[in-house]
Design a protein around this motif. Sequence first.
Motif, PDB file in Angstrom:
ATOM      1  N   HIS A 119      -2.134   1.253  -4.967  1.00  0.00           N
ATOM      2  CA  HIS A 119      -3.419   1.400  -4.276  1.00  0.00           C
ATOM      3  C   HIS A 119      -4.375   2.337  -5.006  1.00  0.00           C
ATOM      4  O   HIS A 119      -5.552   2.437  -4.663  1.00  0.00           O
TER       5      HIS A 119
ATOM      6  N   TYR B  83      -2.888  14.178   8.664  1.00  0.00           N
ATOM      7  CA  TYR B  83      -3.254  12.762   8.886  1.00  0.00           C
ATOM      8  C   TYR B  83      -4.454  12.618   9.830  1.00  0.00           C
ATOM      9  O   TYR B  83      -5.356  11.808   9.568  1.00  0.00           O
TER      10      TYR B  83
ATOM     11  N   THR C  18      -5.550   8.603   6.903  1.00  0.00           N
ATOM     12  CA  THR C  18      -4.726   7.913   5.900  1.00  0.00           C
ATOM     13  C   THR C  18      -3.540   8.794   5.551  1.00  0.00           C
ATOM     14  O   THR C  18      -3.545   9.999   5.805  1.00  0.00           O
TER      15      THR C  18
ATOM     16  N   PRO D 268       1.011   8.633   4.375  1.00  0.00           N
ATOM     17  CA  PRO D 268       2.281   7.987   4.700  1.00  0.00           C
ATOM     18  C   PRO D 268       2.787   8.369   6.091  1.00  0.00           C
ATOM     19  O   PRO D 268       2.763   9.535   6.473  1.00  0.00           O
ATOM     20  N   VAL D 269       3.216   7.364   6.833  1.00  0.00           N
ATOM     21  CA  VAL D 269       3.754   7.602   8.172  1.00  0.00           C
ATOM     22  C   VAL D 269       5.234   7.262   8.236  1.00  0.00           C
ATOM     23  O   VAL D 269       5.845   7.299   9.305  1.00  0.00           O
TER      24      VAL D 269
ATOM     25  N   LYS E 129      -3.295   8.223   0.213  1.00  0.00           N
ATOM     26  CA  LYS E 129      -3.828   6.938   0.671  1.00  0.00           C
ATOM     27  C   LYS E 129      -2.742   5.873   0.838  1.00  0.00           C
ATOM     28  O   LYS E 129      -3.035   4.713   1.118  1.00  0.00           O
ATOM     29  N   ALA E 130      -1.495   6.284   0.677  1.00  0.00           N
ATOM     30  CA  ALA E 130      -0.372   5.362   0.855  1.00  0.00           C
ATOM     31  C   ALA E 130       0.002   5.280   2.333  1.00  0.00           C
ATOM     32  O   ALA E 130      -0.137   6.264   3.065  1.00  0.00           O
ATOM     33  N   ASP E 131       0.484   4.111   2.764  1.00  0.00           N
ATOM     34  CA  ASP E 131       0.903   4.013   4.162  1.00  0.00           C
ATOM     35  C   ASP E 131       2.353   4.433   4.359  1.00  0.00           C
ATOM     36  O   ASP E 131       2.794   4.701   5.474  1.00  0.00           O
ATOM     37  N   ARG E 132       3.110   4.494   3.264  1.00  0.00           N
ATOM     38  CA  ARG E 132       4.485   4.991   3.342  1.00  0.00           C
ATOM     39  C   ARG E 132       4.948   5.419   1.957  1.00  0.00           C
ATOM     40  O   ARG E 132       4.376   5.009   0.948  1.00  0.00           O
TER      41      ARG E 132
ATOM     42  N   ASN F  28       0.813  -1.212   0.000  1.00  0.00           N
ATOM     43  CA  ASN F  28       0.000   0.000   0.000  1.00  0.00           C
ATOM     44  C   ASN F  28       0.851   1.269   0.000  1.00  0.00           C
ATOM     45  O   ASN F  28       0.366   2.342   0.335  1.00  0.00           O
ATOM     46  N   GLY F  29       2.102   1.134  -0.389  1.00  0.00           N
ATOM     47  CA  GLY F  29       2.973   2.308  -0.449  1.00  0.00           C
ATOM     48  C   GLY F  29       2.929   2.980  -1.804  1.00  0.00           C
ATOM     49  O   GLY F  29       2.290   2.497  -2.745  1.00  0.00           O
TER      50      GLY F  29
END
Length: 435
Positions: free
Chosen positions: A63, A147, A152, A154-155, A118-121, A18-19
Amino acid sequence: MLQEYRQRREQLMAKIGNGTAIFRSAPTAVMHNDVEYVYRQDSDFFYLTGFNETQAVAVLAPHHAEHRFVLFVQPKDLEKEVWSGYRCGVDAAKAIYGADEAYSIADLEEKLPQYLEKADRIYYHFGRDRSFNDTIIQHYQSLLRTYPKRGTGPVAIEDTGLVMGSMRMVKSQAELELMRKAVEIAVEAHEHAFKITAPGRYEYEIQAEIEHIFRLRGGMGPAYPSIVAAGKNACVLHYIENNCQMQENDLLLIDAGCSYNYYNSDITRTFPVNGKFTPEQKTLYELVLEAQKQAIAQVQPGNNFKDPHDKAVRILTEGLVELGLLKGEIDKLIEEEKYKAFYMHRTSHWLGLDVHDSGIYQLGENPQILQPGQVLTIEPGLYIVPETKPAEDQPEIDPRWLGIGIRIEDDVLVTTDGHEVLTAGVPKEIEKMER
């Protein structure tokens, strides 16, 4: 190759989940004043896209509902193209390179967030383009601030080098075909250099003939600055001045590879300028050749990357002791790295799109395991540098050895049942190196 690039992108997107991965094209480099070097695309960027223009960004967002592969490129501009060459342009970026969407590079700041939110990283390699590095950080920080409102975004930022390295280490058949062509051209160039070398000629003459063949046969040119080192110059590992005249009893070390459609070969041979080794040159050459052969024998699937180096070091250390250049117990000399007075570099590196190609060599304490499809160099050497000062517990160096530099390098493919020496077409046996 379009299908090949597509498969690589799909493989990468499967790895990042999901990046969102972002790749920046290589910057232009200035030779002097307002004259630029011939442009060379960033290897990761080219590996995934085949796109060969500057001022471009590739985004992979698995994603995203519609746009999984996005290109930002320079728009068509007839006036600028007259001066600097044709551009693909936005529309053709989709048609030719298979992008789901394409934009002008001028729209990057506005359009990029939709592929990040919407990416997690974020997957990105912080390279030499500091301005673009800052752009990525600013988008990341902006999305972090917002965030809580979305839940949602990137973290974390991860370096693309780790995932790309694992992909690029194993070559596809299409890649191997290009590497074989780069090897074929370099083999011809080395064979030609051997035939024309003679006392009185200059190193740069040999360099010119080698690089002439690289271009004549369709290569992009040298894979790296060609090393043509006569006599004691061969004791300088990255000697590139190539401006000395070859003398009667010199050895000539040629380290030169060809780049073909971005893929590279890397070959080194050392031979007598006048066609005959002196006894000392022959003795050291035979030692290096034996070390190389035994190191190549270690290139087997399931062995580790360090095995060829360890074998070469042992053979060279044993030989140096036998010749009186080192003294002591072999294992201790190796442990204390006494051999480094005469052999100061590693035996291998990965080879491919880059001469020192992408991919890790060690995982913590564990060297990388060799697997089919990997290509590595095997290049042991001995360099009796004239100014070498022996360690206190080591013998003085007999002057007859001083100034001799020897390296023998081949490109080796790991196969399912062993290895293939891709560069075997260039002779290296004593009887072939003399004339």
